[in-house]
Design an enzyme around this catalytic site. Sequence first.
Site, short mmCIF file in Angstrom:
data_model
loop_
_atom_site.label_atom_id
_atom_site.label_comp_id
_atom_site.label_asym_id
_atom_site.label_seq_id
_atom_site.Cartn_x
_atom_site.Cartn_y
_atom_site.Cartn_z
N THR A 88 0.82 -1.20 0.00
CA THR A 88 0.00 0.00 0.00
C THR A 88 0.86 1.25 0.00
O THR A 88 0.56 2.22 -0.70
CB THR A 88 -0.93 0.01 1.23
OG1 THR A 88 -1.69 -1.19 1.25
CG2 THR A 88 -1.87 1.20 1.20
N GLU A 89 1.91 1.24 0.80
CA GLU A 89 2.74 2.44 0.95
C GLU A 89 3.56 2.77 -0.29
O GLU A 89 3.59 3.91 -0.74
CB GLU A 89 3.69 2.26 2.15
CG GLU A 89 3.03 2.31 3.51
CD GLU A 89 2.67 3.73 3.93
OE1 GLU A 89 3.08 4.68 3.26
OE2 GLU A 89 1.97 3.88 4.94
N SER A 90 4.24 1.78 -0.83
CA SER A 90 5.20 2.06 -1.90
C SER A 90 5.06 1.18 -3.12
O SER A 90 5.75 1.41 -4.12
CB SER A 90 6.63 1.89 -1.36
OG SER A 90 6.86 0.53 -1.02
#
Length: 204
Positions: free
Chosen positions: A95-97
Site C-alpha cells: 500500500t505504501e510504496s
Amino acid sequence: MLLTVLLLALPAVTDANIYTFTDADGTTHFSNVPQDKRYRLALATPRDSGEVTAGKRVAGAQYRASQRARWSRLIDSTAQNLNMDAALLHAVIATESGYNWRAVSPKGAIGLMQLMPATAGRYGVTDPYDPGQNVRAGAQYLRELMGRFGNDLRLVLAAYNAGEQAVARYGNRVPPYQETMQYVPRVLGHYARNQQQSRAVPEY
C-alpha cells in the site's frame, strides 16, 4: 542557486526524476513520484538499464509482483526476527510504496515502508533508502503501535498513516481524514489476501 544546493543535498537516487514546487508558505517540496499538479521536473536522472528492460517486459500488477519477489526474503526475515506477521508487513509495503524502494512521497516519506524522517531517526536509520534499514524501522514502528493500541489493526494502521497523536486526538478512533479512511481498508484488504495465499500454499 538554492534549488541546485537543495537538489544536491537529496539522497542519491539512480532511477528517478526529481520534481519540485514551492508552496504558498515558501516551503519547497521534492518528490520522485509527483502526486500534485504543481510539481515540475527539476532534475532528470538516468534509469538503470536492467530496470528499464524489466519495466518494458512486465507492466502493472506483473511488475509489482516481480518487485514483491525481489524483496520478499528481506521482508519475511525481518518479520521473523521481530516476531511479526510477514503478511502484515507485505500489506503495508504494497500500500505504501508498491514495493518501490526508491519511492518518495510529496510529504517526504521514503522507501519501501515510506518512513518519515522523524520516524527513521527514532529507530536509528542512517540511510532511509537502504531497504534493510527501512523495512526494519517500519516494522519496529508497527510493533510499537500494536503495543500502544492493543493490537487493534485499524488503529495501528491509522496511526502509521496519520500519526499516533491524530488517533489519540480523535478518542482512539480512525481520524476522519480521507486519505486515512481509504488507507486502512486498503491495507486490511491486502492483509486478508496475503493470509489467504499463505494458507493456500501446501505443506509437505
